[in-house]
Design an enzyme around this catalytic site. Structure first.
Site, PDB file in Angstrom:
ATOM      1  N   ASP A  51      18.234 -23.479 -13.690  1.00  0.00           N
ATOM      2  CA  ASP A  51      19.279 -22.688 -13.036  1.00  0.00           C
ATOM      3  C   ASP A  51      19.641 -21.448 -13.845  1.00  0.00           C
ATOM      4  O   ASP A  51      19.451 -21.391 -15.065  1.00  0.00           O
ATOM      5  CB  ASP A  51      20.549 -23.532 -12.881  1.00  0.00           C
ATOM      6  CG  ASP A  51      20.409 -24.642 -11.853  1.00  0.00           C
ATOM      7  OD1 ASP A  51      19.297 -24.842 -11.322  1.00  0.00           O
ATOM      8  OD2 ASP A  51      21.418 -25.329 -11.592  1.00  0.00           O
ATOM      9  N   HIS A 202      18.695 -25.166 -17.899  1.00  0.00           N
ATOM     10  CA  HIS A 202      19.086 -23.767 -17.657  1.00  0.00           C
ATOM     11  C   HIS A 202      18.180 -22.814 -18.422  1.00  0.00           C
ATOM     12  O   HIS A 202      18.101 -22.893 -19.645  1.00  0.00           O
ATOM     13  CB  HIS A 202      20.551 -23.563 -18.067  1.00  0.00           C
ATOM     14  CG  HIS A 202      21.507 -24.324 -17.194  1.00  0.00           C
ATOM     15  ND1 HIS A 202      21.677 -25.686 -17.299  1.00  0.00           N
ATOM     16  CD2 HIS A 202      22.296 -23.915 -16.169  1.00  0.00           C
ATOM     17  CE1 HIS A 202      22.555 -26.080 -16.384  1.00  0.00           C
ATOM     18  NE2 HIS A 202      22.943 -25.032 -15.682  1.00  0.00           N
TER      19      HIS A 202
END
Ligand SMILES: [Zn+2]
Length: 240
Positions: A51, A202
Site C-alpha cells: 500500500d 507498505h
C-alpha cells in the site's frame, strides 16, 4: 461475485451499539458494513499486497526482489503518487503485477463526504487506467476505514473492496526481523485454520513521498524465501 471473508469479524461486530461505529469502521474483519474481499478458504495461497506507493525510493527495489523470486504482487496505489511517478507505475504493470486503487490522497473515508469519496476513487482509477491502459478492479480503503456509502460508491465505480488478514505495523518498525516474525505467525495460524493469507506491507508512506521502506522490502523478500517452496503466491485477482 462470491465474496469470502476470513471470519475475523465477530469481535468487531459484537457489542456494536451507539458509539461503537468508529471502532467497527476501522476493524479490518468487520462485515457489518457490507462484504469486502479478505481471503478465501484456500490454504497454501498467499497474496503479498503493498500500500501507499508508488515510492520512487523503494518500489524499484521491491520490484527487483519480486522479479528475482518470480512472484506477482498487488499494489494499492495512491492516485496522487501515481500521477507523479508515471514511469514507475508503468513498470509495475509491465512486470505483471496487479494495480489497485487506494484513493487519491489517503483520507479516512469513514468520515469523508460522499461526493469527496467518489472523487477520490474516480480520479485515482482514471489516472491509473490512463497510465497503464488496464481497468482498475480492486480498491483498498485507506486505514481499512469504510462505511456503507464508501462500499456502495466503490461498487458503483466497478471496484471490489479488499481488506487483509495479516498485517503488522511495518511502517513504524525498524526491523525486518520483527516484521517477518509477526507476519509468519499470522500466516501460519491462518494456514492451520484453512485460510489463504492476504498480507499487507507498505512500499510507500501516505505522509511522506519517499518514505524509508527498507525494512518492509527486506521483510517481503524474506517472506518470499520462506514460503516459496510451500505456498502459491497470487494476486487478489485470483480470489475476486
Ligand atoms: Zn494506506
Amino acid at each position: 461475485m462470491a465474496m469470502m471473508t476470513a471470519g475475523l469479524g465477530t469481535a468487531g461486530a459484537v457489542g456494536l451499539a451507539a458509539g461503537g461505529c468508529a471502532y467497527a469502521a476501522m476493524w479490518p474483519g468487520s462485515r457489518i458494513f457490507g462484504q469486502s474481499l479478505i481471503a478465501p478458504k484456500k490454504p497454501g495461497e498467499l497474496a503479498l499486497t503493498f500500500d501507499d506507493g508508488p515510492n520512487p525510493a523503494w518500489t524499484p527495489r521491491l520490484l527487483e526482489a519480486l522479479a528475482k523470486h518470480e512472484v506477482k504482487a498487488t499494489f494499492f496505489m495512491l492516485g496522487s503518487r501515481a500521477e507523479a511517478e508515471v514511469a514507475l507505475v508503468r513498470r509495475v504493470a509491465a512486470e505483471g503485477h496487479l494495480i489497485g486503487n487506494h484513493s487519491w490522497s489517503h483520507l479516512n473515508l469513514a468520515v469523508t463526504g460522499a461526493e469527496r469519496v467518489r472523487e477520490e476513487l474516480r480520479r485515482t482509477s482514471e489516472t491509473l487506467e490512463q497510465i497503464t491502459g488496464a481497468p482498475v478492479k480492486f480498491f483498498r480503503p485507506p486505514f481499512g476505514a469504510r462505511r456503507p456509502a464508501v462500499l456502495r460508491i466503490a461498487r458503483e465505480l466497478g471496484l471490489t473492496p479488499v481488506l487483509w488478514n495479516a498485517m503488522t505495523s511495518d511502517w513504524s518498525e525498524p526491523s525486518a526481523d520483527a516484521i517477518v516474525q509477526r507476519l509468519t505467525e499470522k500466516v501460519d495460524r491462518l494456514e492451520q485454520r484453512g485460510w489463504a493469507a492476504n498480507i499487507v506491507l507498505h512500499d510507500g508512506g501516505h505522509a511522506e513521498t519517499a518514505a524509508d521502506r527498507g525494512p518492509s522490502v527486506a521483510a517481503a523478500e524474506r517472506l518470499m524465501e520462506r514460503y516459496k517452496a510451500t505456498r502459491r503466491f497470487v494476486t487478489v485477482e485470483a480470489w475476486g
